[in-house]
Design a protein around this motif. Structure first.
Motif, PDB file in Angstrom:
ATOM      1  N   ASP A   1     -54.171 -14.507  46.901  1.00 41.05           N
ATOM      2  CA  ASP A   1     -52.751 -14.822  46.790  1.00 41.05           C
ATOM      3  C   ASP A   1     -52.210 -14.309  45.453  1.00 41.05           C
ATOM      4  O   ASP A   1     -52.935 -13.733  44.641  1.00 41.05           O
ATOM      5  CB  ASP A   1     -52.507 -16.325  46.946  1.00 41.05           C
TER       6      ASP A   1
ATOM      7  N   GLY B   1     -47.525 -10.514  49.889  1.00 43.99           N
ATOM      8  CA  GLY B   1     -46.535 -11.507  49.490  1.00 43.99           C
ATOM      9  C   GLY B   1     -45.522 -11.044  48.472  1.00 43.99           C
ATOM     10  O   GLY B   1     -44.578 -11.758  48.169  1.00 43.99           O
TER      11      GLY B   1
ATOM     12  N   HIS C   1     -45.807  -6.977  54.023  1.00 39.56           N
ATOM     13  CA  HIS C   1     -46.339  -8.083  54.811  1.00 39.56           C
ATOM     14  C   HIS C   1     -46.640  -7.574  56.221  1.00 39.56           C
ATOM     15  O   HIS C   1     -45.876  -6.774  56.773  1.00 39.56           O
ATOM     16  CB  HIS C   1     -45.321  -9.229  54.869  1.00 39.56           C
TER      17      HIS C   1
ATOM     18  N   CYS D   1     -46.275 -17.182  65.135  1.00 37.81           N
ATOM     19  CA  CYS D   1     -47.300 -16.783  64.167  1.00 37.81           C
ATOM     20  C   CYS D   1     -48.600 -17.546  64.389  1.00 37.81           C
ATOM     21  O   CYS D   1     -48.608 -18.784  64.461  1.00 37.81           O
ATOM     22  CB  CYS D   1     -46.814 -17.042  62.744  1.00 37.81           C
TER      23      CYS D   1
ATOM     24  N   THR E   1     -51.907 -16.711  59.224  1.00 34.05           N
ATOM     25  CA  THR E   1     -51.007 -16.575  58.072  1.00 34.05           C
ATOM     26  C   THR E   1     -51.463 -17.450  56.914  1.00 34.05           C
ATOM     27  O   THR E   1     -51.174 -17.156  55.756  1.00 34.05           O
ATOM     28  CB  THR E   1     -49.570 -16.968  58.442  1.00 34.05           C
TER      29      THR E   1
ATOM     30  N   SER F   1     -48.447 -20.061  54.572  1.00 33.21           N
ATOM     31  CA  SER F   1     -48.976 -18.799  54.078  1.00 33.21           C
ATOM     32  C   SER F   1     -50.138 -19.040  53.134  1.00 33.21           C
ATOM     33  O   SER F   1     -50.164 -20.029  52.390  1.00 33.21           O
ATOM     34  CB  SER F   1     -47.871 -18.022  53.349  1.00 33.21           C
TER      35      SER F   1
ATOM     36  N   SER G   1     -50.567 -17.471  50.582  1.00 32.04           N
ATOM     37  CA  SER G   1     -50.013 -17.317  49.234  1.00 32.04           C
ATOM     38  C   SER G   1     -49.309 -18.581  48.754  1.00 32.04           C
ATOM     39  O   SER G   1     -48.777 -18.608  47.646  1.00 32.04           O
ATOM     40  CB  SER G   1     -49.019 -16.144  49.208  1.00 32.04           C
TER      41      SER G   1
ATOM     42  N   ILE H   1     -46.507 -19.900  49.569  1.00 29.48           N
ATOM     43  CA  ILE H   1     -45.069 -19.809  49.370  1.00 29.48           C
ATOM     44  C   ILE H   1     -44.368 -20.539  50.509  1.00 29.48           C
ATOM     45  O   ILE H   1     -44.944 -20.752  51.574  1.00 29.48           O
ATOM     46  CB  ILE H   1     -44.598 -18.343  49.297  1.00 29.48           C
TER      47      ILE H   1
ATOM     48  N   ASN I   1     -41.746 -21.588  53.576  1.00 24.84           N
ATOM     49  CA  ASN I   1     -41.346 -20.907  54.804  1.00 24.84           C
ATOM     50  C   ASN I   1     -40.101 -20.056  54.574  1.00 24.84           C
ATOM     51  O   ASN I   1     -40.016 -18.913  55.042  1.00 24.84           O
ATOM     52  CB  ASN I   1     -41.091 -21.946  55.894  1.00 24.84           C
TER      53      ASN I   1
ATOM     54  N   LYS J   1     -39.088 -18.721  51.747  1.00 28.56           N
ATOM     55  CA  LYS J   1     -39.414 -17.574  50.908  1.00 28.56           C
ATOM     56  C   LYS J   1     -40.160 -16.511  51.701  1.00 28.56           C
ATOM     57  O   LYS J   1     -39.908 -15.306  51.534  1.00 28.56           O
ATOM     58  CB  LYS J   1     -40.258 -18.022  49.713  1.00 28.56           C
ATOM     59  N   LEU J   2     -41.067 -16.936  52.576  1.00 26.99           N
ATOM     60  CA  LEU J   2     -41.801 -15.981  53.403  1.00 26.99           C
ATOM     61  C   LEU J   2     -40.845 -15.211  54.303  1.00 26.99           C
ATOM     62  O   LEU J   2     -40.936 -13.981  54.428  1.00 26.99           O
ATOM     63  CB  LEU J   2     -42.850 -16.708  54.242  1.00 26.99           C
ATOM     64  N   LYS J   3     -39.921 -15.923  54.921  1.00 26.35           N
ATOM     65  CA  LYS J   3     -38.923 -15.267  55.770  1.00 26.35           C
ATOM     66  C   LYS J   3     -38.089 -14.287  54.957  1.00 26.35           C
ATOM     67  O   LYS J   3     -37.813 -13.164  55.403  1.00 26.35           O
ATOM     68  CB  LYS J   3     -38.021 -16.321  56.422  1.00 26.35           C
TER      69      LYS J   3
END
Length: 337
Positions: free
Chosen positions: A83, A107, A131, A159, A163, A204, A206, A208, A210, A212-214
């Motif tokens: 990560d 990420g 990603h 997903c 992840t 995730s 990493s 982070i 949800n 932020k991932l999006k």
């Protein structure tokens, strides 16, 4: 030395350092490195775990290496797999005079270092892979933009728990066993039961959020299509599947779409395959293609189309861009005529 249309590709052999790979990511990367004859050896670097890693490279065990050897002259390439938290630590130890660094965590977002096929690899020493979900959607959307010009894309992704990394996959397995054995369910990665359930947030590796991932995935897609003016949205849910994301794309274009042309393109392209009914067990794990299932063309609106696709986060999502990157970077073409 490989013949390529009258030319020859040559590259001096060297060692690759894999930094903190988990089982799935590590195996996906090693599978790609095995294809490249100029990779002669792989070493594992992990400052917290010195136990046997279990990886094999061309049938031989992969060794762990002490951290103070990471700048060895034989190590030309370092691939970071963990990560974001440990990235600055390892980056500070890279000798960019003779080494090249790839961040395969997926990420980060930095337009100057994010790899897509337009990147000038001769001028940089550090690259971040997109990603896996962003990379997969980019390949699909690029087809429709090239043929018909994108107008909008409404994307939905179911997903797999991959992840969240190996620990998330282990938790799904343990929860499923507990349910079948009528035992108490334990939670660690997920705040609620994931076995036989769906969750509205994506978790995730990493760590982070949800949201932020999006944001990262959308920004990476938008970066690739920075010269295209189109609307895009993304919805994601977590499903109780070990590996393999199911992606539903609702796409609208400026020009009328030919379903025949679209299918012919996907059938001819090396990265895609059309199958009758894609499923994670058969079409994801250890597969290096996007498998496309149902494609629905709205006859009342010839500029819109919907399609279902499926791909493995590791085998394709990491493996495919890494393969493209390594071939472009390290295979030097020499004209001997």
């Amino acid at each position: 030395m490989i013949s390529l249309h009258g030319r020859y590709i040559m590259q001096e052999a060297f060692t690759v350092a894999l930094i903190e790979p988990n089982e799935c990511i590590g195996q996906a990367i090693i599978s790609e490195l095995e294809r490249l004859q100029f990779v002669k050896k792989i070493l594992i670097y992990n400052r917290f775990d010195v136990s046997d890693n279990g990886f094999l490279f061309r049938g031989a065990p992969v060794s762990n290496a002490p951290l103070d050897t990471i700048t060895d002259e034989q190590i030309k390439l370092l691939i970071y797999c963990a990560d974001d938290n440990s990235y600055p630590f390892y980056r500070s130890r890279v000798d960019f005079n003779h080494q090249w660094l790839i961040d395969a965590s997926g990420g980060g977002f930095d337009p100057q270092m994010l790899f897509f096929d337009q990147m000038d690899l001769d001028s940089i020493k550090e690259v971040k892979l997109p990603h896996p979900i962003a990379y997969q959607y980019t390949l699909i959307l690029d087809v429709f933009n090239g043929l018909y010009n994108l107008k909008s894309a409404n994307l939905f992704t179911a997903c797999a728990v991959s992840t969240g990394g190996q620990v998330a996959m282990n938790e799904l397995i343990m929860q499923t066993k507990a349910i079948l054995n009528h035992e108490e369910i334990e939670y660690d990665v997920f705040p609620k039961q994931i076995a036989l359930n769906c969750l509205p947030q994506i978790y995730s590796s990493s760590h982070i959020s949800n949201a932020k991932l999006k944001e990262i995935i959308l920004e990476q897609i938008k970066f690739y299509f920075s010269n295209v003016n189109f609307k895009i949205d993304l919805t994601m849910v977590q499903v109780p599947v070990l590996r393999g994301h199911t992606m539903v794309s609702h796409i609208e274009t400026e020009q009328a779409i030919s379903l025949k042309t679209v299918k012919e393109y996907f059938m001819d392209h090396a990265s895609t395959e059309i199958v009758a009914s894609p499923n994670p067990a058969q079409h994801c794990i250890f597969k290096n293609q996007i498998h496309i299932g149902e494609i629905t063309h709205n006859l009342q609106d010839e500029t819109s189309i919907s399609m279902v696709s499926m791909a493995d986060e590791f085998g394709f999502g990491i493996g495919a861009p890494l393969r493209a990157l390594l071939i472009r970077k390290y295979q030097k073409v020499m004209n001997i005529n």
